[in-house]
Design a protein around this motif. Sequence first.
Motif, short mmCIF file in Angstrom:
data_model
loop_
_atom_site.label_atom_id
_atom_site.label_comp_id
_atom_site.label_asym_id
_atom_site.label_seq_id
_atom_site.Cartn_x
_atom_site.Cartn_y
_atom_site.Cartn_z
N THR A 13 8.70 22.56 8.37
CA THR A 13 9.07 23.41 8.40
C THR A 13 8.04 24.33 7.12
O THR A 13 8.53 25.89 7.42
N ALA A 14 7.16 23.53 6.28
CA ALA A 14 6.46 24.27 5.72
C ALA A 14 5.42 24.44 5.84
O ALA A 14 4.09 25.27 5.30
N LYS A 15 5.34 24.22 7.34
CA LYS A 15 3.58 24.25 7.71
C LYS A 15 3.01 25.66 7.89
O LYS A 15 1.61 26.01 7.89
N LYS A 16 3.69 27.09 8.37
CA LYS A 16 2.94 28.26 8.36
C LYS A 16 2.47 28.73 6.99
O LYS A 16 2.56 29.99 6.78
N THR A 17 3.64 28.40 6.03
CA THR A 17 3.38 28.78 4.17
C THR A 17 2.20 28.71 4.21
O THR A 17 0.88 28.14 4.51
N LEU A 18 2.17 29.66 2.57
CA LEU A 18 0.53 29.49 1.98
C LEU A 18 -0.25 28.03 1.62
O LEU A 18 -1.29 27.62 1.65
N PHE A 19 1.02 27.65 1.21
CA PHE A 19 0.50 26.49 0.79
C PHE A 19 0.15 24.93 2.10
O PHE A 19 -0.85 24.25 1.52
N GLN A 52 13.65 8.24 3.99
CA GLN A 52 13.32 9.77 3.05
C GLN A 52 11.74 9.93 4.32
O GLN A 52 11.10 10.94 3.30
N GLU A 53 10.62 8.50 4.66
CA GLU A 53 9.59 9.26 5.38
C GLU A 53 10.65 10.57 6.62
O GLU A 53 9.76 11.69 6.01
N LYS A 54 11.39 10.80 6.91
CA LYS A 54 12.32 11.45 8.03
C LYS A 54 11.91 13.21 7.20
O LYS A 54 11.68 13.85 7.82
N LEU A 55 12.63 13.03 6.45
CA LEU A 55 12.74 14.13 5.35
C LEU A 55 11.65 14.96 4.65
O LEU A 55 11.24 16.17 4.97
N LEU A 56 10.90 13.58 4.59
CA LEU A 56 9.27 14.28 3.66
C LEU A 56 9.04 15.15 5.29
O LEU A 56 8.33 16.38 5.36
N LEU A 57 8.69 14.48 6.48
CA LEU A 57 8.65 15.55 7.46
C LEU A 57 8.59 16.03 8.10
O LEU A 57 7.99 16.85 8.22
N SER A 58 10.30 15.87 7.67
CA SER A 58 10.66 17.57 8.25
C SER A 58 10.41 18.90 7.15
O SER A 58 10.36 20.01 7.51
N HIS A 62 -2.78 22.81 2.73
CA HIS A 62 -2.74 21.82 2.78
C HIS A 62 -3.24 21.36 4.26
O HIS A 62 -2.76 19.87 4.14
N ASP A 63 -3.09 21.46 5.01
CA ASP A 63 -3.69 21.52 6.00
C ASP A 63 -2.43 20.45 7.03
O ASP A 63 -2.30 19.44 7.85
N PHE A 64 -0.78 20.64 6.86
CA PHE A 64 0.38 20.49 7.24
C PHE A 64 0.41 20.54 8.59
O PHE A 64 1.14 19.35 8.58
N GLU A 65 -0.46 20.76 9.42
CA GLU A 65 -0.42 21.39 10.79
C GLU A 65 -0.65 19.18 11.32
O GLU A 65 -0.56 18.39 12.54
#
Length: 499
Positions: free
Chosen positions: A42-48, A32-38, A52-55
Motif C-alpha cells: 500500500t505504501a510503496k509509492k510514499t516517500l518513506f 501477520q506476515e500477510k498483513l505486513l506485505l499488504s 526504503h525500497d518497498f518495491e
Amino acid sequence: MLNFLKKNIALVWAKKHVQKAEEFKRNSEKDQEKLLLSLVDTAKKTLFGREHDFENIRSVEDFQEKVSIADYEDLKPYIERVKRGQANILWTDTPEYFAKTSGTTSGSKYIPISKEGMPYQIAGAQSALFHYIAKKNNADFVQGKMIFLQGSPEMEEVYGIKTGRLSGIVAHHIPNYLQKNRLPSWETNIMEDWEAKVDKIVTETEKENMTLISGIPPWLIMYFEKLTEKHGKKIKQIFPDLQLIVTGGVNYEPYRDKMEDLLGGKVDIVQTFPASEGFFAFQDDYTKEGLLLLTNHGIFYEFVPLEEYGKPNAKRLTLKDIELNKDYALVLTTNSGLWAYSIGDVVRFIYKNPHRILVSGRTKHFTSAFGEHVIAFEVEEAIKAALEKFPAQVTEFHLAPQVNPGNGLPYHEWFIEFEKEPEDVNAFRDELDLQLRKRNTYYDDLISGNILQKLHISLLKKNAFHEYAKSQGKLGGQNKTPRLANDRKIADLLEFYKL
C-alpha cells in the motif's frame, strides 16, 4: 421495553462477534506476515516507501533488512512534512487525525492516525465489550449510564488535520446506540482543570444509574474517593447497579486492593491496552489473567528481547518466534504509517494460541544504576507479594537508585504513599527486598555480594503523588507517574512530600 430490547440485541451481537473472532485467533501467525506485505504494498509509492525500497520487499526478512527500528525522533522529519500538509509521506494521503501526546526528549509528539487506522481504535474497544458480554452472558450494563474519564474532545487543526488527545478523538466516534447513555456532558468533558473536571463529573453522575465506568486506575480512584468523601458510602452503595469497570494505561494489579476497598462490592474488571499508535490488546476473558493481542487490527508486531533492546543487530522476532514468560520490547508497523516503530512498552507472553500478553513495563522506565535492570513488572509483583503478608495498602510508589548515600553502601530507595501503613515498616521493607531478590537475580547478586544494601523505604504524606503530578502540570486522565526510574529526577522532587 427499549432497554430490554437493547440488552438482548447486544447479547446476540456479542456472541456472533466472538465466534467470528475465533478465526483470527487461530491464524494469527500466518496473518501477520500477510498483513505486513499488504502494508508495504500500500505504501510503496510514499516517500518513506521509495526511500526504503518497498518495491523489492517480499518477506519479513526483507523488511527487517531495509527498515531499521525507529523511535519518534527518527520519524520526526517525515512527520514534520506531514504536519505541513504534505501527502504520501509515511502513508497514502494525509492522516485523518494527529493524536497529540506529551513527550520528554521530543516535546509534544504528533502520532498520525489514518482513515484506515481510526476504525480499529473503535473496534478494539467494542470487541473488548463484546467479549465481556459473551463470557458473562449478560448485557445489563447497556441499560444504565456509562462514563469515560478522558481528555478533552476539543481539537485544533494542524494544516487541516484535526489534532487532539486520543481519548478526545475517540469521543467523537462513540456509537450512536451508546451516546444517549454516556456521561459526562460535553461542557464538562472539555474542561482542562482536571480537579474541577472531576468535581463536576461527581455532580453529574452521583444521582445517575451508573453501570459502566472507564478510565486509568489512578484517576478512577480519584473520582471514587471524591464520591465516597461526599456521601460517606462505598461506590456500590452509591451505584448499586455498577457492573463493569474498563481500565487501561497502566497495570491494574497494584491498584486492585485500593479499588476493591473503595468499591465495597463485586464489580467486573476488563483491562485493555490502547495507545495513540493503535489498540493492541484487551482482556478477552475477564476471569483470567492476560490480554488478547489483536493481530488483525492493521498492526504488524515485532518483539525485541529486552536484554538486546537498543543494541546493534538486536533480534527482531515475530509472533511465531516468541517464548513464554520472557520480556520483549514492542515494535509496531501500522496502517497509519509507523514503520518498525518502538513504542516504548515491554510485554511478556503468558499464553499462545491465542496469544495473550501482560504489559510488563516501559523500555525507558527501569532501574539499572548498578547493572540490575529491574523493570516495572518485577517491582509491581514484588510489592504485591509483600502486601499479601502484611495488612497494608499502597496508594502509589516510585523506585529510584541512591548511588551516593553519603555513608554506607548504595541502595534502591522506594518512595511509598500508604493508604494503610504496615504496623512494622522495617519488617515490610525486609519482605519487599526479599520478594524483589526472588524476581531479579542480578539484584539478588548485588545484595548478597555486598555491592548494595537492602532497599530503603521513604514514607510519603497522603496525596503526595497527586500533589506532585499537579505541581508538574501532569494532573489529568492520561497522565501517570513512572513507577521506577534510572535517575533521581522524580525522586528529588518527591523528597518534599516525605513524612
